[in-house]
Design a protein around this motif. Structure first.
Motif, PDB file in Angstrom:
ATOM      1  N   GLN A   2       0.700  -1.154  -0.010  1.00  0.00           N
ATOM      2  CA  GLN A   2       0.070  -0.085  -0.018  1.00  0.00           C
ATOM      3  C   GLN A   2       0.832   1.167   0.048  1.00  0.00           C
ATOM      4  O   GLN A   2       1.681   1.488   0.815  1.00  0.00           O
ATOM      5  CB  GLN A   2      -0.902   0.043   1.090  1.00  0.00           C
ATOM      6  CG  GLN A   2      -1.877   1.218   1.378  1.00  0.00           C
ATOM      7  CD  GLN A   2      -3.042   1.083   2.306  1.00  0.00           C
ATOM      8  OE1 GLN A   2      -2.895   0.116   3.136  1.00  0.00           O
ATOM      9  NE2 GLN A   2      -4.006   1.838   2.449  1.00  0.00           N
ATOM     10  N   LYS A   3       0.566   2.052  -0.933  1.00  0.00           N
ATOM     11  CA  LYS A   3       1.452   3.306  -1.096  1.00  0.00           C
ATOM     12  C   LYS A   3       1.082   4.297   0.229  1.00  0.00           C
ATOM     13  O   LYS A   3      -0.365   4.542   0.790  1.00  0.00           O
ATOM     14  CB  LYS A   3       0.994   4.205  -2.245  1.00  0.00           C
ATOM     15  CG  LYS A   3       1.724   5.252  -2.508  1.00  0.00           C
ATOM     16  CD  LYS A   3       1.238   5.938  -3.981  1.00  0.00           C
ATOM     17  CE  LYS A   3       2.162   7.096  -4.270  1.00  0.00           C
ATOM     18  NZ  LYS A   3       1.901   7.816  -5.379  1.00  0.00           N
ATOM     19  N   VAL A   4       2.074   4.935   0.821  1.00  0.00           N
ATOM     20  CA  VAL A   4       1.915   5.808   1.914  1.00  0.00           C
ATOM     21  C   VAL A   4       1.575   7.286   1.389  1.00  0.00           C
ATOM     22  O   VAL A   4       2.277   7.676   0.476  1.00  0.00           O
ATOM     23  CB  VAL A   4       3.042   5.865   3.042  1.00  0.00           C
ATOM     24  CG1 VAL A   4       3.061   6.679   3.960  1.00  0.00           C
ATOM     25  CG2 VAL A   4       3.062   4.392   3.453  1.00  0.00           C
ATOM     26  N   GLU A  96       2.641  10.731   8.045  1.00  0.00           N
ATOM     27  CA  GLU A  96       2.343   9.679   6.971  1.00  0.00           C
ATOM     28  C   GLU A  96       0.983   8.863   7.237  1.00  0.00           C
ATOM     29  O   GLU A  96       0.798   8.791   8.427  1.00  0.00           O
ATOM     30  CB  GLU A  96       3.540   8.677   6.918  1.00  0.00           C
ATOM     31  CG  GLU A  96       4.830   9.213   6.214  1.00  0.00           C
ATOM     32  CD  GLU A  96       5.993   8.148   5.976  1.00  0.00           C
ATOM     33  OE1 GLU A  96       5.820   7.165   6.707  1.00  0.00           O
ATOM     34  OE2 GLU A  96       6.951   8.656   5.472  1.00  0.00           O
ATOM     35  N   ARG A  97       0.393   8.601   6.228  1.00  0.00           N
ATOM     36  CA  ARG A  97      -0.840   7.877   6.365  1.00  0.00           C
ATOM     37  C   ARG A  97      -1.033   6.857   5.677  1.00  0.00           C
ATOM     38  O   ARG A  97      -0.757   6.964   4.242  1.00  0.00           O
ATOM     39  CB  ARG A  97      -2.027   8.902   6.236  1.00  0.00           C
ATOM     40  CG  ARG A  97      -2.656  10.075   7.311  1.00  0.00           C
ATOM     41  CD  ARG A  97      -3.601  10.835   7.015  1.00  0.00           C
ATOM     42  NE  ARG A  97      -3.609  12.086   7.691  1.00  0.00           N
ATOM     43  CZ  ARG A  97      -4.351  11.935   8.780  1.00  0.00           C
ATOM     44  NH1 ARG A  97      -4.823  10.870   9.512  1.00  0.00           N
ATOM     45  NH2 ARG A  97      -4.323  12.781   9.367  1.00  0.00           N
ATOM     46  N   GLU A  98      -1.448   5.704   6.115  1.00  0.00           N
ATOM     47  CA  GLU A  98      -1.551   4.446   5.194  1.00  0.00           C
ATOM     48  C   GLU A  98      -3.246   4.437   4.527  1.00  0.00           C
ATOM     49  O   GLU A  98      -3.391   4.390   3.513  1.00  0.00           O
ATOM     50  CB  GLU A  98      -1.625   3.127   5.802  1.00  0.00           C
ATOM     51  CG  GLU A  98      -0.152   2.938   6.264  1.00  0.00           C
ATOM     52  CD  GLU A  98       0.025   1.599   7.132  1.00  0.00           C
ATOM     53  OE1 GLU A  98      -1.116   0.816   7.217  1.00  0.00           O
ATOM     54  OE2 GLU A  98       1.165   1.235   7.369  1.00  0.00           O
ATOM     55  N   LYS A  99      -3.893   5.238   5.484  1.00  0.00           N
ATOM     56  CA  LYS A  99      -5.394   5.356   5.007  1.00  0.00           C
ATOM     57  C   LYS A  99      -5.524   7.101   4.818  1.00  0.00           C
ATOM     58  O   LYS A  99      -5.352   7.698   5.812  1.00  0.00           O
ATOM     59  CB  LYS A  99      -6.567   5.161   5.858  1.00  0.00           C
ATOM     60  CG  LYS A  99      -7.566   5.012   5.599  1.00  0.00           C
ATOM     61  CD  LYS A  99      -8.826   4.547   6.664  1.00  0.00           C
ATOM     62  CE  LYS A  99     -10.394   4.699   6.257  1.00  0.00           C
ATOM     63  NZ  LYS A  99     -11.191   4.081   7.206  1.00  0.00           N
TER      64      LYS A  99
END
Length: 222
Positions: A2-4, A96-99
């Motif tokens: 998954q792109k951060v 930074e966020r994954e979602k």
């Protein structure tokens, strides 16, 4: 994999030499970083159409603000802040966020702003108004970490809501007060509804709501 999403704060601190109070939050929703605003957003601090800070201040001060994506709406807010000697300096510079959402809890690899440095630079500031308490990744939570990193103790003045603390700046030794306001977001409505002080007022007036409660709380400190 998954792109951060690298969530950077889109606005520089709004402070000048006359500022006496500083609003301190975390980060605006990611769309303010990407520039993909929604209709009704204002391209300025706390400008989300879903946010409650400006509706609260609009009611307290009778500002007749515009809630639209225009320069006029931005200028209204800037003029008010300058007139009232209020600044804005959110404590998070980036995260930074994954979602990709606006939740504080979803932030990782957080970089904080040097709020202490701004307080030393602008000596008229005497009060920090946190737009949230000490829950994880909230503004008070991060500020406590910021103080700890600078070996600055924080003293409690009042443990009632909103909680009030004080600390001394390391260079000037000036006393700064902090006030942890109830977050001006819909996500905090459940917490407001659980407060006994809110329940008492609600029982007295069935039309009383969580926005009314915030207006009552905020007007004492703005």
């Amino acid at each position: 994999m998954q792109k951060v999403f690298h969530h950077t704060h889109p606005y520089e601190p709004f402070i000048d030499s006359n500022t006496t109070k500083l609003i301190v939050g975390t980060l605006p929703p990611p769309r303010f970083t990407t520039g993909k605003l929604k209709e009704g957003d204002v391209d300025f601090c706390y400008g989300s159409r879903d946010g409650l800070l400006w509706p609260i201040l609009d009611r307290i001060f009778g500002l007749h603000l515009k809630f639209e994506t225009t320069k006029e709406a931005i200028d209204q807010r800037k003029a008010f802040l300058k007139q009232q000697r209020i600044g804005v300096c959110d404590i998070v510079a980036s995260a930074e966020r994954e979602k990709i959402d606006a939740s504080d809890i979803g932030m990782k690899n957080i970089v904080l702003r040097n709020v202490i440095g701004y307080l030393e630079k602008y000596p008229n500031i005497n009060t920090l108004l946190f737009t949230g308490g000490n829950s994880k990744n909230g503004p008070e939570y991060f500020f406590r970490k910021h103080l700890k990193d600078n070996n600055i103790p924080l003293w409690i003045i009042s443990n009632n809501i909103p909680r009030i603390h004080e600390f001394l700046l390391p260079v000037t030794n000036k006393k700064i007060k902090t006030v942890s306001l109830i977050a001006p977001s819909g996500a905090a409505n459940r917490a407001v509804g659980g407060l006994e002080s809110y329940k008492i007022l609600k029982r007295k007036n069935s039309t009383f709501n969580t926005l009314d409660f915030r207006v009552m709380q905020y007007q004492e400190y703005f």
